[in-house]
Design an enzyme around this catalytic site. Structure first.
Site, PDB file in Angstrom:
ATOM      1  N   GLY A  60      20.432  19.992   7.604  1.00 36.13           N
ATOM      2  CA  GLY A  60      20.856  21.430   7.279  1.00 36.13           C
ATOM      3  C   GLY A  60      21.902  22.027   6.829  1.00 36.13           C
ATOM      4  N   GLY A  62      24.928  24.444   3.688  1.00 37.11           N
ATOM      5  CA  GLY A  62      25.745  25.528   2.810  1.00 37.11           C
ATOM      6  C   GLY A  62      26.592  25.605   2.393  1.00 37.11           C
ATOM      7  CE  LYS A  63      27.299  30.988  -1.661  1.00 42.75           C
ATOM      8  NZ  LYS A  63      28.564  31.895  -1.863  1.00 42.75           N
ATOM      9  CG  PHE A  64      32.075  26.344   1.659  1.00 40.20           C
ATOM     10  CD1 PHE A  64      32.696  25.985   0.903  1.00 40.20           C
ATOM     11  CD2 PHE A  64      31.973  27.196   2.340  1.00 40.20           C
ATOM     12  CE1 PHE A  64      32.452  26.337  -0.089  1.00 40.20           C
ATOM     13  CE2 PHE A  64      32.009  28.357   0.973  1.00 40.20           C
ATOM     14  CZ  PHE A  64      32.338  27.809  -0.560  1.00 40.20           C
ATOM     15  CB  ALA A  65      29.162  22.986   6.528  1.00 36.68           C
ATOM     16  CB  VAL A  66      25.874  18.730   4.141  1.00 37.68           C
ATOM     17  CG1 VAL A  66      26.690  17.527   4.595  1.00 37.68           C
ATOM     18  CG2 VAL A  66      24.235  18.268   4.420  1.00 37.68           C
ATOM     19  CB  VAL A  67      24.217  19.809   9.685  1.00 36.66           C
ATOM     20  CG1 VAL A  67      23.830  19.057  11.014  1.00 36.66           C
ATOM     21  CG2 VAL A  67      24.863  20.839   9.760  1.00 36.66           C
ATOM     22  CG  ASP A 179      25.030  34.443  10.699  1.00 34.40           C
ATOM     23  OD1 ASP A 179      24.687  35.251  10.121  1.00 34.40           O
ATOM     24  OD2 ASP A 179      25.275  33.218  10.233  1.00 34.40           O
TER      25      ASP A 179
END
Length: 419
Positions: A60, A62-67, A179
């Site tokens: 996954g 996002g703008k400020f994170a990656v998994v 969320d």
């Protein structure tokens, strides 16, 4: 507060649910509802000294994170590593990461929430080592065109009950997720269908009865009316999202999604939702009733997670497989017949009941159950013409769930936080 915009046309978009980025919370040192105390030891060692990152597609982003998927070197166990930037848009957001760690610690006692394993901190980012859910997001099944991949209603009921168990635990501890959506509900396995894990507590907040919390955040399709109106947030805010989630899981359609964000918000504020979907029009209409107890504009009118768990629609989510239940009923009937019948040859259930009635006896309950089970079994033996009609009907339903855009285009859309 998000301003109301003129609605584009009279008809509401019935687009299939899509990946949508979550709106950023009102961030800053003065943000309320954040926890600051954690028990987890934050390691300053190099993450790669202890874990091997698996090359390939990210779990996954996002703008400020990656998994990313990783393997612990000393044990060989698989985990999901969530790399989170500490500075976002020029602001220090380390305290929000600490809050997310604190919520995960608080939820350790719930097996419906993803488990936190370890935390690492580097100069510019922090890494949360989380339980790996091999089944991925339930989003994939919600929008699947393949009949063998899409959720059955029994699947939805079982998973919805598990989601509500997790939400109930959070609410009992004064945590609101804010969320809840298919991208933030993972499965422990995909085949066979596993159990759920609630993830991504980046927007979560603590609520209390003596302090109001007002923030505009969440994913547009799933936010409650009070969020858009900048009214106090409560546990009922999550329950609205749970209602939208149930609708999506049953139908594959996002109930409030419009052509743009403004139209989506207007649909939500005006409670503009259609309940005409085939999946909601059951003979007993219990699924429809369940969703309607949640999609109510006033927060105080919505059912709580505990009340939802007692709703009739969810009461049969953990029953035995139909074949096993019928076999048990037949075994019970056989035992009853052997003790009450004076003949050596067993008669059909219907004949036995008739004989008892003619003798003035009371029909045995087990005998009647077998008749019902036998009848249902015969109903499943469809003729070739009926099978062709059913196939045509299924084809028509599947067409209703087609993406409006090419699937390849949707794959190019950046993923959402899944942890």
């Amino acid at each position: 507060m998000i301003p109301e915009c003129p609605r584009a046309g009279d008809s509401r978009s019935r687009s299939r649910v899509q990946h949508r980025p979550a709106a950023e919370a009102s961030r800053g040192r003065g943000a309320s509802g954040l926890l600051s105390d954690i028990q987890t030891t934050i390691s300053s060692d190099a993450f790669t000294d202890h874990y091997t990152l698996i090359p390939g597609k990210e779990l996954g982003r996002g703008k400020f994170a990656v998994v990313r998927k990783c393997v612990e070197k000393c044990t060989g166990h698989e985990y999901a590593a969530k790399f989170m930037r500490k500075r976002r848009k020029g602001q220090d957001c380390r305290m929000e990461i600490i809050h997310e760690i604190a919520v995960l610690e608080l939820a350790t006692a719930s097996h419906r929430v993803v488990n936190l394993h370890q935390v690492y901190e580097m100069a510019s980012e922090m890494v949360l080592v989380l339980e790996f859910a091999a089944g991925g997001e339930i989003f994939n099944q919600c929008v699947s065109d393949e009949e063998d991949e899409a959720f059955s209603e029994e699947d939805v009921k079982r998973l919805m009950r598990q989601i509500l168990e997790g939400v109930s635990f959070l609410h009992q501890n004064n945590v609101v997720h804010l969320d809840l959506k298919p991208q933030n509900i993972l499965l422990t396995s995909s085949s066979p269908l596993g159990d759920i894990k609630i993830v991504d507590f980046g927007l979560s907040r603590m609520v209390s009865s003596h302090q109001e919390l007002r923030e505009i955040m969440g994913t547009p399709e799933y936010v409650a009316p009070e969020v858009l109106n900048y009214e106090p947030i409560s546990t009922a805010t999550d329950m609205w999202s749970a209602g939208v989630l149930a609708y999506v899981m049953l139908t594959g359609i996002s109930p409030f999604l419009g052509e743009n964000k403004q139209e989506t918000f207007l649909n939500i504020s005006q409670l503009n939702v259609s309940y005409s979907e085939e999946e909601l029009q059951q003979p007993d209409r219990t699924a429809l009733s369940f969703i309607q107890t949640l999609l109510r504009k006033q927060p105080q009118d919505r059912a709580t997670a505990e009340q939802c768990l007692k709703h009739p629609w969810l009461q049969f989510s953990e029953v035995q497989e139909p074949q096993t239940a019928v076999e048990e009923q037949q075994a019970s009937s056989s035992t009853s017949s052997s003790t009450s019948s004076s003949t050596s040859s067993p008669e059909p259930a219907s004949s036995t009941t008739t004989a008892e009635e003619e003798d003035g006896g009371v029909p045995v309950t087990e005998e009647l159950i077998v008749v019902a089970a036998y009848t249902l079994g015969q109903c499943r033996q469809s003729s070739s013409s009926e099978k062709e009609a059913l196939a045509a009907e299924q084809e028509a339903i599947s067409k209703r769930f087609k993406f409006e855009e090419p699937f390849s285009a949707l794959q190019a859309v950046p993923g959402e936080f899944i942890y």
